[in-house]
Write an enzyme that holds these catalytic residues in place. Sequence first.
Site, PDB file in Angstrom:
ATOM      1  N   ASP A 158      87.630  60.924  24.395  1.00 34.40           N
ATOM      2  CA  ASP A 158      86.546  61.903  24.174  1.00 34.40           C
ATOM      3  C   ASP A 158      85.878  61.746  22.807  1.00 34.40           C
ATOM      4  O   ASP A 158      84.664  61.925  22.666  1.00 34.40           O
ATOM      5  CB  ASP A 158      87.085  63.342  24.244  1.00 34.40           C
ATOM      6  CG  ASP A 158      87.556  63.716  25.638  1.00 34.40           C
ATOM      7  OD1 ASP A 158      87.278  62.963  26.581  1.00 34.40           O
ATOM      8  OD2 ASP A 158      88.219  64.758  25.759  1.00 34.40           O
ATOM      9  N   HIS A 159      86.702  61.431  21.797  1.00 31.70           N
ATOM     10  CA  HIS A 159      86.143  61.396  20.438  1.00 31.70           C
ATOM     11  C   HIS A 159      85.106  60.296  20.246  1.00 31.70           C
ATOM     12  O   HIS A 159      84.224  60.409  19.402  1.00 31.70           O
ATOM     13  CB  HIS A 159      87.259  61.230  19.404  1.00 31.70           C
ATOM     14  CG  HIS A 159      88.009  62.507  19.196  1.00 31.70           C
ATOM     15  ND1 HIS A 159      87.487  63.568  18.508  1.00 31.70           N
ATOM     16  CD2 HIS A 159      89.221  62.893  19.616  1.00 31.70           C
ATOM     17  CE1 HIS A 159      88.351  64.550  18.495  1.00 31.70           C
ATOM     18  NE2 HIS A 159      89.417  64.174  19.167  1.00 31.70           N
ATOM     19  N   HIS A 192      87.834  64.354  29.119  1.00 36.99           N
ATOM     20  CA  HIS A 192      87.613  65.766  29.417  1.00 36.99           C
ATOM     21  C   HIS A 192      86.128  65.966  29.675  1.00 36.99           C
ATOM     22  O   HIS A 192      85.312  65.849  28.751  1.00 36.99           O
ATOM     23  CB  HIS A 192      88.087  66.613  28.224  1.00 36.99           C
ATOM     24  CG  HIS A 192      88.028  68.093  28.465  1.00 36.99           C
ATOM     25  ND1 HIS A 192      88.543  68.997  27.574  1.00 36.99           N
ATOM     26  CD2 HIS A 192      87.536  68.820  29.494  1.00 36.99           C
ATOM     27  CE1 HIS A 192      88.355  70.226  28.043  1.00 36.99           C
ATOM     28  NE2 HIS A 192      87.747  70.140  29.205  1.00 36.99           N
ATOM     29  N   ARG A 194      83.571  68.383  29.932  1.00 35.75           N
ATOM     30  CA  ARG A 194      83.383  69.814  29.661  1.00 35.75           C
ATOM     31  C   ARG A 194      82.128  70.327  30.349  1.00 35.75           C
ATOM     32  O   ARG A 194      81.170  69.592  30.543  1.00 35.75           O
ATOM     33  CB  ARG A 194      83.278  70.041  28.152  1.00 35.75           C
ATOM     34  CG  ARG A 194      84.627  70.045  27.456  1.00 35.75           C
ATOM     35  CD  ARG A 194      84.469  70.313  25.975  1.00 35.75           C
ATOM     36  NE  ARG A 194      85.754  70.587  25.370  1.00 35.75           N
ATOM     37  CZ  ARG A 194      86.283  71.788  25.213  1.00 35.75           C
ATOM     38  NH1 ARG A 194      85.614  72.861  25.610  1.00 35.75           N
ATOM     39  NH2 ARG A 194      87.459  71.938  24.649  1.00 35.75           N
ATOM     40  N   ARG A 198      79.639  68.341  25.933  1.00 37.42           N
ATOM     41  CA  ARG A 198      79.460  68.073  24.499  1.00 37.42           C
ATOM     42  C   ARG A 198      79.879  66.656  24.116  1.00 37.42           C
ATOM     43  O   ARG A 198      79.443  66.128  23.119  1.00 37.42           O
ATOM     44  CB  ARG A 198      80.247  69.082  23.655  1.00 37.42           C
ATOM     45  CG  ARG A 198      81.743  68.904  23.730  1.00 37.42           C
ATOM     46  CD  ARG A 198      82.454  69.813  22.788  1.00 37.42           C
ATOM     47  NE  ARG A 198      82.309  71.194  23.167  1.00 37.42           N
ATOM     48  CZ  ARG A 198      83.133  72.161  22.739  1.00 37.42           C
ATOM     49  NH1 ARG A 198      84.103  71.866  21.895  1.00 37.42           N
ATOM     50  NH2 ARG A 198      82.983  73.387  23.137  1.00 37.42           N
ATOM     51  N   GLU A 219      90.478  65.464  32.651  1.00 36.58           N
ATOM     52  CA  GLU A 219      90.797  66.812  32.159  1.00 36.58           C
ATOM     53  C   GLU A 219      89.623  67.709  32.481  1.00 36.58           C
ATOM     54  O   GLU A 219      88.468  67.309  32.271  1.00 36.58           O
ATOM     55  CB  GLU A 219      90.915  66.741  30.640  1.00 36.58           C
ATOM     56  CG  GLU A 219      92.272  67.062  30.125  1.00 36.58           C
ATOM     57  CD  GLU A 219      92.242  67.019  28.616  1.00 36.58           C
ATOM     58  OE1 GLU A 219      91.499  67.804  28.007  1.00 36.58           O
ATOM     59  OE2 GLU A 219      92.948  66.184  28.048  1.00 36.58           O
ATOM     60  N   THR A 250      90.680  72.090  22.977  1.00 40.58           N
ATOM     61  CA  THR A 250      91.420  72.998  23.846  1.00 40.58           C
ATOM     62  C   THR A 250      92.418  73.828  23.028  1.00 40.58           C
ATOM     63  O   THR A 250      93.220  73.284  22.294  1.00 40.58           O
ATOM     64  CB  THR A 250      92.179  72.183  24.921  1.00 40.58           C
ATOM     65  OG1 THR A 250      91.293  71.212  25.443  1.00 40.58           O
ATOM     66  CG2 THR A 250      92.682  73.094  26.015  1.00 40.58           C
ATOM     67  N   GLU A 300     101.593  69.384  31.708  1.00 39.00           N
ATOM     68  CA  GLU A 300     101.459  68.754  30.393  1.00 39.00           C
ATOM     69  C   GLU A 300     101.801  69.834  29.375  1.00 39.00           C
ATOM     70  O   GLU A 300     101.119  70.876  29.310  1.00 39.00           O
ATOM     71  CB  GLU A 300     100.032  68.228  30.162  1.00 39.00           C
ATOM     72  CG  GLU A 300      99.908  67.587  28.768  1.00 39.00           C
ATOM     73  CD  GLU A 300      98.527  67.010  28.488  1.00 39.00           C
ATOM     74  OE1 GLU A 300      97.821  66.592  29.425  1.00 39.00           O
ATOM     75  OE2 GLU A 300      98.158  66.990  27.293  1.00 39.00           O
ATOM     76  N   HIS A 340      98.560  66.996  22.580  1.00 39.91           N
ATOM     77  CA  HIS A 340      97.685  67.786  21.711  1.00 39.91           C
ATOM     78  C   HIS A 340      98.228  67.798  20.278  1.00 39.91           C
ATOM     79  O   HIS A 340      99.319  68.272  20.022  1.00 39.91           O
ATOM     80  CB  HIS A 340      97.486  69.228  22.188  1.00 39.91           C
ATOM     81  CG  HIS A 340      96.111  69.744  21.800  1.00 39.91           C
ATOM     82  ND1 HIS A 340      95.811  70.093  20.518  1.00 39.91           N
ATOM     83  CD2 HIS A 340      94.973  69.887  22.509  1.00 39.91           C
ATOM     84  CE1 HIS A 340      94.546  70.463  20.462  1.00 39.91           C
ATOM     85  NE2 HIS A 340      94.002  70.338  21.652  1.00 39.91           N
TER      86      HIS A 340
HETATM   87  N1  PXP Z   1      95.950  66.983  26.110  1.00 39.99           N
HETATM   88  C1  PXP Z   1      94.985  67.888  26.366  1.00 39.99           C
HETATM   89  C2  PXP Z   1      95.137  68.749  27.565  1.00 39.99           C
HETATM   90  C3  PXP Z   1      93.860  68.017  25.523  1.00 39.99           C
HETATM   91  O1  PXP Z   1      92.919  68.934  25.792  1.00 39.99           O
HETATM   92  C4  PXP Z   1      93.748  67.148  24.419  1.00 39.99           C
HETATM   93  C5  PXP Z   1      92.543  67.239  23.534  1.00 39.99           C
HETATM   94  O2  PXP Z   1      91.410  66.895  24.217  1.00 39.99           O
HETATM   95  C6  PXP Z   1      94.765  66.211  24.207  1.00 39.99           C
HETATM   96  C7  PXP Z   1      95.869  66.165  25.046  1.00 39.99           C
HETATM   97  C8  PXP Z   1      94.730  65.248  23.069  1.00 39.99           C
HETATM   98  O3  PXP Z   1      94.794  65.944  21.868  1.00 39.99           O
HETATM   99  P1  PXP Z   1      94.516  65.167  20.508  1.00 39.99           P
HETATM  100  O4  PXP Z   1      93.097  64.734  20.542  1.00 39.99           O
HETATM  101  O5  PXP Z   1      94.811  66.198  19.475  1.00 39.99           O
HETATM  102  O6  PXP Z   1      95.460  64.005  20.490  1.00 39.99           O
END
Ligand code: PXP
Length: 388
Positions: A158-159, A192, A194, A198, A219, A250, A300, A340
């Site tokens: 996503d990033h 993800h 959304r 975004r 996601e 999230t 998860e 996360h």
């Molecule tokens: N798992 C879920 C359900 C998430 O929403 C995210 C963030 O998008 C992640 C894992 C990954 O989190 P991070 O980007 O902090 O590694």
Amino acid sequence: MPVLITNNFGGASPFCVELLVKQAETLLDLTGCADHELSLLLVDDPAMQEINKQWRHKDKATNVLSFPQGGADAFDQHPMLGDIIISIDTALKEAKNKKTSLHQHLTTLLVHGFVHLLGYDHEQSDQAAEEMFALEYHYLQALRTRRIKMVKLAINVDHVATLRQARGITEPDPVTAAAIAELAGAVGIVVHLREDRRHMQDRDIAILRKTVQTKLNLEMGATEEIIEIALDLLPDMVTLVPEKREELTTEGGLDVAGQKDKLKEVIARMAEKDIPVSLFIDPDSSQIQASKEVGATFVEIHTGRYADAASEEEEDKEFEYIASAAEEAYEAGLRVNAGHGLNYVNTARVAALPTIEELSIGHAVMARAIFVGLDQAVREMIDICRFA
Ligand code: PXP
């Protein structure tokens, strides 16, 4: 009631008492003692010190004590095998030193106490110690057979899309990032989609569906628009998350217990298209039981509170909640992922848990990728998983 449990540990218990009882019952079965009873008492250090002083004239706390009913010789005649007493305070400290979870260490202490009740005593002689430890090893293996060998890594891209959207142009492309992550050894790609689009766009997931060679995990919030997209896209799995427009990422897990009917329906719709569903939940027993009830394949476990802990003490406590929740979910027959906020410092401890199948990591890997390249950043995280 073959195992009589008394939990006198006063503090919050970051472990699942029911699982410990289940393990004690398994030990009774394994040793042909299913017709015997066992008393299991959980205490804190001051209570353990008192017991140790009264019965063994040792004025200090210890991890585990066993008292065979009427002595080991009475084993065959007496329906009560004896008492095992465990200090949770000491077990917590020892677990931390051994870099293991409280749950895993409690299993070890339970087995040790149990083998004592069977009449073995490592303090008698070297040979007695050898025999006792071999038996303990045997029972530990038996209790831990169906465990995951090595945690796998799925990369959230996503990033990369966030960076692209910041300029409103076509690069960097999350599709390219996904391919590099797969080549570096990731076993899955997580995106993800959304409601507000975004970062990931419909175009991204459509291309990724065609190009991802490992596993595409979509996601999503459980809204009708996104559900329909998922049913059309056919990802390899979906992970349902709570989604708020105003959040940066999230926040918190899904309240499965509070919306069972709705989630049951979404999971059934996904099942019609053979799409397994994972529910992103806080490490909380009621959410695990609810996830099982609504028919999820995976949970998860949200590691955010662990990752954001402000002190070492809080981090330890949150880690134990994750470890216990993972055990409980696994024993309930759910497959277990986690994610996360995991990074290059805090991941090893979670990756070492024997019931977690896969970690989903995005931010930390992308942050490192800026400096060392995505290929290396993914490989370094995989090494952490491999050697945990
Ligand atoms: N798992 C879920 C359900 C998430 O929403 C995210 C963030 O998008 C992640 C894992 C990954 O989190 P991070 O980007 O902090 O590694």
